[in-house]
Write an enzyme that holds these catalytic residues in place. Structure first.
Site, short mmCIF file in Angstrom:
data_model
loop_
_atom_site.label_atom_id
_atom_site.label_comp_id
_atom_site.label_asym_id
_atom_site.label_seq_id
_atom_site.Cartn_x
_atom_site.Cartn_y
_atom_site.Cartn_z
N ASP A 227 4.47 6.38 12.71
CA ASP A 227 4.87 7.21 11.57
C ASP A 227 3.66 7.96 10.99
OD1 ASP A 227 3.49 5.10 10.50
OD2 ASP A 227 5.09 4.41 9.18
N GLU B 174 0.75 4.12 4.79
CA GLU B 174 2.05 4.58 5.30
C GLU B 174 2.40 5.93 4.66
OE1 GLU B 174 3.61 2.94 7.56
OE2 GLU B 174 3.44 0.77 7.27
N HIS C 50 0.74 6.53 10.31
CA HIS C 50 -0.15 5.74 9.44
C HIS C 50 -1.51 5.54 10.08
CE1 HIS C 50 1.69 1.99 11.46
NE2 HIS C 50 0.41 1.88 11.71
N ASP D 171 -8.08 -3.23 7.76
CA ASP D 171 -6.95 -3.87 7.08
C ASP D 171 -6.78 -5.32 7.49
OD1 ASP D 171 -6.22 -3.12 9.65
OD2 ASP D 171 -4.72 -1.68 9.02
C1 F6R Z 1 -4.95 -1.47 12.87
C2 F6R Z 1 -4.35 -0.43 12.06
C3 F6R Z 1 -3.15 0.34 12.48
C4 F6R Z 1 -3.08 0.64 13.97
C5 F6R Z 1 -1.81 1.44 14.30
C6 F6R Z 1 -1.68 1.72 15.79
O1 F6R Z 1 -6.07 -2.06 12.20
O2 F6R Z 1 -4.84 -0.20 11.01
O3 F6R Z 1 -3.15 1.56 11.76
O4 F6R Z 1 -4.22 1.35 14.36
O5 F6R Z 1 -0.69 0.73 13.88
O6 F6R Z 1 -1.53 0.50 16.47
P1 F6R Z 1 -1.49 0.40 18.04
O7 F6R Z 1 -2.87 0.69 18.53
O8 F6R Z 1 -1.10 -1.04 18.32
O9 F6R Z 1 -0.48 1.38 18.52
#
Ligand code: F6R
Length: 243
Positions: free
Chosen positions: A136, A143, A138, A67
């Site tokens: 959540d 989401e 994701h 992303d």
């Molecule tokens: C990052 C992404 C997100 C993260 C998720 C967890 O490219 O796509 O889905 O993997 O928000 O983030 P952290 O590791 O910071 O808790």
């Protein structure tokens, strides 16, 4: 689904890097799907260390990231383009022309998403997809929703995600409100999936995602249906599960 419990974040990072290293060694021209966020930073450090020891060669590797924020210039230090260069690409012998992220600077969402889908198809899909897990549920920026999104699309970030990302920006208002993300179908088509999750604040969502019902309200729960998923959690992230 294989769930590996590690004693702490450092062990999690070493184990995850070991799985990625094995993939790179077994298939030196493989396609790695990569993630940003805090959790994979230790994994990338371990991969860089392995490269510096002469144990890994990234010269044949292609990457596609999950992303990118919409509207952030690449040189902004919060762009995922910047993150990947800073944490991995600039430290190993990867051919940067074979590293790919959605183009967050393209204002036309349809154009940006269809160009990214074309890239993913043209490289032959993903051999190993690395994922983090959002609070959540994701994965990527997919989401909670009423259905699982398929391919790359533009998302409005939820308030929870904006607040979770706020720590990296000067204020709430500075956090981008939209992003381009790979879809769930693309993630599910990856030949292998590796999920890394750390910390007690993820314990509840780990339980829901990997031990609860499969539902688009918890996007990561669909990974239970993937034939080759490894989830690496530290003890804190597994503290609400009987493991
Ligand atoms: C990052 C992404 C997100 C993260 C998720 C967890 O490219 O796509 O889905 O993997 O928000 O983030 P952290 O590791 O910071 O808790």
């Amino acid at each position: 689904m294989r769930i590996i419990k590690t004693k702490d974040y450092d062990e999690l990072s070493r184990r995850a890097a070991g799985i990625i290293a094995a993939q790179v060694i077994q298939k030196p021209d493989c396609v790695l799907g990569l993630a940003t966020g805090s959790t994979p930073i230790g994994t990338y450090k371990e991969l860089v260390a392995a490269y510096e020891r002469g144990d890994l060669d990234f010269s044949g590797i292609t990457t596609v990231n999950l992303d990118e924020y919409k509207g952030l210039p690449k040189e902004n230090d919060q762009s995922y383009y910047y993150f990947m260069n800073d944490n991995l690409f600039s430290h190993v012998n990867i051919d940067k022309s074979r590293t790919n992220l959605p183009d967050g600077t393209e204002p036309d969402s349809e154009k940006a998403c269809s160009a990214y889908n074309d890239i993913i198809h043209s490289v032959g899909g993903i051999d190993l997809q690395l994922l983090g897990l959002g609070h959540d549920g994701h994965i990527g920026f997919n989401e909670p929703a009423d259905s699982f999104p398929l391919e790359t699309h533009c998302v409005d970030l939820t308030d929870m995600t904006i607040r979770a990302n706020q720590r990296f920006f000067a204020s709430y208002d500075d956090v981008p409100k939209q992003a381009y993300t790979m879809g769930i179908k693309t993630i599910m088509q990856a030949r292998k999936v590796l999920v890394v999750v750390s910390g007690e604040d993820k314990a509840e969502i780990v339980k829901k995602s990997f031990f609860g019902p499969v539902t688009p309200q918890v996007p990561a729960s669909i990974l239970q249906l993937h034939p080759d998923v490894t989830v690496i959690c530290d003890a804190a992230a597994l503290s609400k599960c009987d493991m």
